[in-house]
Structures are given as C-alpha cells and as structure tokens.
Design a protein around this motif. Structure first.
Motif, mmCIF file in Angstrom:
data_model
loop_
_atom_site.group_PDB
_atom_site.id
_atom_site.type_symbol
_atom_site.label_atom_id
_atom_site.label_comp_id
_atom_site.label_asym_id
_atom_site.label_seq_id
_atom_site.Cartn_x
_atom_site.Cartn_y
_atom_site.Cartn_z
ATOM 1 N N ARG A 444 79.978 8.393 22.769
ATOM 2 C CA ARG A 444 80.773 9.260 23.636
ATOM 3 C C ARG A 444 79.806 9.980 24.558
ATOM 4 O O ARG A 444 78.876 10.642 24.090
ATOM 5 N N VAL A 445 80.021 9.829 25.852
ATOM 6 C CA VAL A 445 79.113 10.374 26.850
ATOM 7 C C VAL A 445 79.816 11.478 27.638
ATOM 8 O O VAL A 445 80.955 11.299 28.092
ATOM 9 N N THR A 446 79.146 12.612 27.746
ATOM 10 C CA THR A 446 79.581 13.660 28.661
ATOM 11 C C THR A 446 78.634 13.623 29.849
ATOM 12 O O THR A 446 77.414 13.702 29.696
ATOM 13 N N SER A 451 84.085 12.570 30.603
ATOM 14 C CA SER A 451 83.827 12.252 29.198
ATOM 15 C C SER A 451 84.404 10.869 28.944
ATOM 16 O O SER A 451 85.587 10.635 29.190
ATOM 17 N N PHE A 452 83.574 9.939 28.453
ATOM 18 C CA PHE A 452 84.028 8.560 28.300
ATOM 19 C C PHE A 452 83.265 7.891 27.161
ATOM 20 O O PHE A 452 82.220 8.385 26.703
ATOM 21 N N GLU A 458 77.169 -1.959 27.022
ATOM 22 C CA GLU A 458 77.575 -1.161 28.176
ATOM 23 C C GLU A 458 76.517 -0.089 28.438
ATOM 24 O O GLU A 458 75.753 0.280 27.540
ATOM 25 N N SER A 459 76.499 0.425 29.675
ATOM 26 C CA SER A 459 75.448 1.371 30.051
ATOM 27 C C SER A 459 75.988 2.423 30.988
ATOM 28 O O SER A 459 77.097 2.297 31.534
ATOM 29 N N THR A 460 75.187 3.451 31.204
ATOM 30 C CA THR A 460 75.536 4.501 32.165
ATOM 31 C C THR A 460 74.259 5.102 32.728
ATOM 32 O O THR A 460 73.163 4.889 32.196
ATOM 33 N N TYR A 461 74.429 5.861 33.807
ATOM 34 C CA TYR A 461 73.301 6.475 34.507
ATOM 35 C C TYR A 461 73.547 7.977 34.601
ATOM 36 O O TYR A 461 74.646 8.421 34.947
ATOM 37 N N ILE A 462 72.513 8.765 34.254
ATOM 38 C CA ILE A 462 72.604 10.222 34.319
ATOM 39 C C ILE A 462 71.679 10.694 35.443
ATOM 40 O O ILE A 462 70.454 10.700 35.285
ATOM 41 N N PRO A 463 72.217 11.069 36.598
ATOM 42 C CA PRO A 463 71.349 11.535 37.686
ATOM 43 C C PRO A 463 70.676 12.862 37.306
ATOM 44 O O PRO A 463 71.170 13.620 36.462
ATOM 45 N N LEU A 464 69.551 13.140 37.935
ATOM 46 C CA LEU A 464 68.897 14.412 37.656
ATOM 47 C C LEU A 464 69.779 15.548 38.151
ATOM 48 O O LEU A 464 70.511 15.434 39.125
ATOM 49 N N VAL A 466 72.369 16.723 36.571
ATOM 50 C CA VAL A 466 73.738 16.600 36.067
ATOM 51 C C VAL A 466 73.771 16.946 34.573
ATOM 52 O O VAL A 466 72.974 16.424 33.785
ATOM 53 N N THR A 467 74.706 17.795 34.186
ATOM 54 C CA THR A 467 74.869 18.153 32.782
ATOM 55 C C THR A 467 75.348 16.941 31.989
ATOM 56 O O THR A 467 76.234 16.207 32.436
ATOM 57 N N HIS A 468 74.763 16.733 30.787
ATOM 58 C CA HIS A 468 75.113 15.541 30.026
ATOM 59 C C HIS A 468 74.928 15.769 28.536
ATOM 60 O O HIS A 468 74.213 16.680 28.108
ATOM 61 N N ARG A 469 75.581 14.911 27.760
ATOM 62 C CA ARG A 469 75.470 14.934 26.301
ATOM 63 C C ARG A 469 75.792 13.547 25.757
ATOM 64 O O ARG A 469 76.619 12.824 26.312
ATOM 65 N N LEU A 470 75.117 13.204 24.642
ATOM 66 C CA LEU A 470 75.378 11.949 23.932
ATOM 67 C C LEU A 470 75.808 12.286 22.513
ATOM 68 O O LEU A 470 75.199 13.140 21.866
ATOM 69 N N GLU A 471 76.858 11.610 22.024
ATOM 70 C CA GLU A 471 77.288 11.837 20.647
ATOM 71 C C GLU A 471 77.849 10.549 20.056
ATOM 72 O O GLU A 471 78.201 9.614 20.780
ATOM 73 N N ASN A 472 77.883 10.516 18.732
ATOM 74 C CA ASN A 472 78.358 9.347 18.002
ATOM 75 C C ASN A 472 79.674 9.683 17.312
ATOM 76 O O ASN A 472 79.684 10.370 16.286
ATOM 77 N N PRO A 473 80.801 9.186 17.844
ATOM 78 C CA PRO A 473 82.098 9.480 17.218
ATOM 79 C C PRO A 473 82.454 8.490 16.115
ATOM 80 O O PRO A 473 83.493 8.642 15.463
ATOM 81 N N GLY A 474 81.623 7.473 15.901
ATOM 82 C CA GLY A 474 81.960 6.415 14.966
ATOM 83 C C GLY A 474 81.490 6.674 13.546
ATOM 84 O O GLY A 474 80.959 7.743 13.218
ATOM 85 N N LYS A 475 81.631 5.655 12.708
ATOM 86 C CA LYS A 475 81.258 5.750 11.294
ATOM 87 C C LYS A 475 79.995 4.960 10.977
ATOM 88 O O LYS A 475 79.579 4.891 9.816
ATOM 89 N N THR A 476 79.396 4.348 11.992
ATOM 90 C CA THR A 476 78.127 3.630 11.836
ATOM 91 C C THR A 476 77.123 4.213 12.821
ATOM 92 O O THR A 476 77.509 4.831 13.814
#
Length: 517
Positions: A444-446, A451-452, A458-464, A466-476
């Motif tokens: 889960r990416v903020t 938020s997506f 799959e990938s994403t880009y975080i520009p300088l 920009v506020t961001h966060r990475l989290e793991n919503p799964g069970k693995t």
C-alpha cells in the motif's frame, strides 16, 4: 512525578508475605562491543546480536536474572534496562518475549556505567512499592554465565550483604593470568559462603603482574556485577562524584515517559554529566574509606564477559581439532581456530590459532592472541567515517529490514522487506527521488494525496518533495527494490510527519548514509 516513577502495585499474597527485601535487577545495555566487530556494530552491538545461539545476550541476561529468588522471601521487581536512545527500538523488540513488562531508561548520550547506575537507582526508588529502598542487582547485558544455580546462590549471598548496607561485587576466582579483566584484591573472610572484604580494585594488569595476582590467590577477576541498596549507591555517588549525582538527579527529575512507558532522560541535563565507570567512580575508593563497606562474593558459575573473539572461541563447542565453526565453514588441516560465516562459504586450510569472521560488507582475519586489537580497527574506521563501524549492510528496523545492495555517486539501491502489518514513516525528501518495484507481496503506497495498492511486478515513482509512505497490508512479507537517485542521499534529508514506532526527526536510530525509512 513522571509516569515511569509510578509505584508498582503488588499482589495481595506478596504484600502479606514475610519478605526479606525488595530486589531490582538493573541491566546495563549501553555497550558497543567494538572488539567483536564486524558482527557487533555501533548500532547493532553485541548484546543485541545472536552471538552464541538463537537468542541475544540481552535476552539470556534478562531470563537469567528474572524471578531468580523465592517470592516468599523477596519481592523481585520487573527488570530495569538502561540503554542509549538510538538502541530503544531493537532493545524493546528483544525484550518482548523474555520481559514484556521490563522498564527502559534511555540515555540521550553515552556517559559510561556510573551515571547509568545512578539514574537506575533513582528510577528504582521512585517505582518501589510503599517507598521501599530496593537492593539493586546490577549487571552488563552482554556477559555469559553457564551455571544458573551457582549464579543464583552467589546473588543470594550478595543481596544479604547489600541489604545490610554493603556495596557488593561478584568476583571470579581466576583460572589463568588474564590481562583483559580488572582484578579485586580480597581481604578478610566474611561468613561461610567465601565472601571477603574488598581491599582494593586493580585495573587490567600486564601479563607478569597478572601471573603474580593469580599465584597469590588474593586477587579475583572483577565480573562487573554489583549488588547494592539504591540509597547506598546514591549516597556513595553523591560523596565521591557530586557533579555526577547532581546531573543525574536533574536529568531524572526532568525526564518524560513516552507512550510505550520508556523513560527519556532530559538531554540538556544529562549532557552535563561527567562520564565515568562504576569502578573508577566508586569501587576503587572502597577498602580505604570506612564510610562504605565493600564486600566481594565468589562467583564460580562459568562466567565470561565474551569480550573478544578468543572468548567466544573459549566458550563454544569445538571439534576434535579445537576448531569452532559458525555458518558455512569448512576446516581442512586446521587447529584451534574460529570461523564465522554470515552467508558465504569460509574455507580455512592449514591454519592454527586463527579467527575469521565474514559478514556481507566486511571480513576479519586475526590471530587469536591478537583479537583485543580489533578495537583499534574500529577506531580507525570511525575516524575515517567508515559505514562499517556503524551499521551492517542488512539493517533491522521495527517494520522489517533493508539491505543496501549497491551505491554510486548519485544513486543507491536497496532491497526492502516489510513484515505483515509493518508501516514505514510518512516522510518527504528534499534532494532525492525514489523508484519502487514490488517483487513479492502487496504494497500500500501513500504518495501525496493518493493511496493505492501495488502487486508483484508493479512499480511507482516518488518525486522529490512529495510526501510518501510504504506499508504491508497483507499476511506475507512485502519485498521491494528501491532505487534512490539525486545529488544528495544523506540521512539528514528527511522530514517526518508520522511514525507508529515513535521515531522522531533527527533521532540517532537512523544513521547518515543509510535508510530513511
């Protein structure tokens, strides 16, 4: 009064029992273990690594001292652990299983063991039931003791002496002429347990003097384990080190507890505290000053300070040729050697008395009789600002870990693994952008107002900026590859907005040149 100092409420059956005294174990967990580099690092010191088995020395120490006495005679409080601010999270994580209710006192700066014991004495008195004056059982977090029953018996005798007002040290009758330990000169016999009066403390001797000490039978190794009433220690430190006593009292009075219950000493007050060891500050005065009685109790329980690689070899199981292998190690025609592999195969052929320690970013090769000199290598690394003195390439975090795979002038590549439910801090960088590629799990990416979810490949880009966060919503576990790019990749290029683990902007648990997560 801060929340940390709230008195402990005891069960009714304990309050009604006939109790000799209240005892408080104090675990000093602020050491760095430089002589056990490269496995021990500044931000991953020896008490927190699995040096001898499947648990850390800190966990072994806490389990050894917890509930060591009969509850009908002693009220034993939950352990009190003193450590550096930057070690708060890994220390608390190690305590989760073995002592979930342990109290933690956090030092904003390293000031050696005497100030650590002083603030622990203040905290113990403040938290003791009914305003009691507890007996403190003080010990380093990074020692090994093989004989639990003998250790408990020695502690019992020490508590009895301390309850009567003595300052007690546990001394180890020496097995050989050791130059790496301090010594205690013993005096008159006190009681049936072999306890003796302390005549004086002696610092680490040369080899000739150490042989004389052992031959005389009058000198015991100083184990670094002390037992003393809180009030007696505070009186001694006020007498011998008044500036230290004042600074520690001020730092404790201004301290604040966080949401986890850990006590943060006031940084400004503690910064003015002199740095000194228990030995120098107080113990070396005993024997010549009648105001404070010093007692040494014999500890014959397979004690080792595990201070260097030769000590690790000494306490480990060996093969028929005297070799010790940890990890992927092969010996051929070798004797009396120690080899540790952190992943790669280590092959030792035709060597004697050698120490080889392999990690992802450093390899140590040393003669077993020269391992004390490893400390000099660490000193040189620090002087040259070498990252290998501070962190491992693979760095543990409360949300998981990261591994620095590659780095260049304007880029850095990391493998980041986030455990289920783990969340990195909500943050922003001024000088770098980041690319994230998911290789396992779901993220889960903020990113700014978005938020997506991202799945594998799959990938994403975080520009300088920009506020961001990475989290793991799964069970693995979630695994991503992060590529940082920009003109400056230093750790101080971070602004935090939220963190579920209580890490604040600029705290020392994040090191320059490493991850900003």
């Amino acid at each position: 009064m801060n929340d940390f100092a709230s008195p402990v409420m005891l069960p009714a059956h304990v309050r009604q029992a006939q109790v000799c005294c209240t005892v408080q174990s104090v675990i000093l967990a602020g050491g760095s273990g430089t002589r056990l580099w490269p496995l021990s690092r500044e931000h991953s010191p020896k008490q927190l690594v699995d040096l001898l088995g499947d648990r850390s020395l800190l966990e072994a120490t806490v389990q050894r001292v917890s509930h060591v006495f009969d509850a009908r005679r002693f009220v034993q409080l939950e352990p009190l652990v003193v450590c550096r601010e930057d070690l708060r999270l890994p220390t608390a994580e190690r305590l989760l299983d073995c002592a979930p209710h342990a109290r933690i006192v956090l030092e904003p700066a390293s000031r050696n063991t005497a100030p650590a014991l002083t603030v622990a004495a203040l905290a113990a008195r403040a938290a003791a039931p009914d305003g009691d004056d507890p007996v403190l059982m003080v010990m380093p977090a990074d020692h090994l003791i093989a004989g639990q029953a003998a250790f408990a018996a020695a502690l019992g005798y020490a508590v009895e002496h301390a309850a009567s007002g003595a300052i007690v040290a546990l001394g180890v009758p020496p097995q050989h002429a050791e130059t790496g330990y301090g010594y205690i000169r013993t005096g008159a016999l006190l009681g049936e347990a072999g306890s003796r009066a302390i005549e004086r403390f002696v610092e680490k001797p040369g080899s000739e003097l150490a042989e004389h000490y052992v031959a005389s039978g009058e000198y015991w190794w100083n184990s670094g384990i002390f037992v003393v009433r809180a009030s007696v220690w505070l009186a001694a430190i006020a007498h011998y080190q008044p500036a230290m006593a004042s600074a520690c009292a001020d730092a404790f009075a201004r301290a604040a507890s966080d949401s986890s219950g850990a006590l943060h000493l006031d940084a400004a007050a503690f910064a003015g505290c002199p740095s000194d060891s228990i030995d120098y500050a107080v113990m070396e005065h005993l024997g010549s000053d009648p105001r404070f009685a010093g007692v040494v109790v014999p500890l014959v329980a397979g004690w080792s300070d595990v201070g260097a690689w030769d000590a690790v070899w000494q306490v480990s199981d060996k093969d028929g040729d005297g070799n010790v292998a940890r990890g992927r190690v092969m010996f051929e025609g070798s004797t009396d050697s120690f080899a540790h592999s952190g992943g790669r195969l280590v092959a030792c052929v035709g060597v004697t008395g050698l120490v080889v320690v392999e990690t992802a970013d450093a390899v140590l090769v040393a003669a077993k009789d020269r391992v004390q000199d490893v400390k000099a290598i660490v000193g040189r690394l620090k002087a040259e600002h070498g990252a290998e003195a501070q962190e491992h390439r693979k760095v543990q975090r409360p949300w998981g870990y990261y591994d620095s795979i590659d780095r260049g002038e304007r880029f850095q590549v990391k493998r980041i693994v986030v455990k289920p439910g783990g969340r990195l801090s909500l943050q922003m960088h001024h000088h770098r952008a980041e690319h994230w590629v998911v290789v396992r799990g779901t993220a889960r990416v903020t990113r700014g107002a978005e938020s997506f979810l991202l799945s594998e490949n799959e990938s994403t880009y975080i520009p300088l900026g920009v506020t961001h966060r990475l989290e793991n919503p799964g069970k693995t576990p979630l695994e991503i590859i992060e590529v940082q790019s920009g003109g400056y990749l230093g750790e101080d290029d971070i602004v935090r907005f939220d963190d579920q683990y209580g890490r604040m902007q600029g705290t020392a648990d994040e090191c320059p040149g490493t991850s900003s997560q």
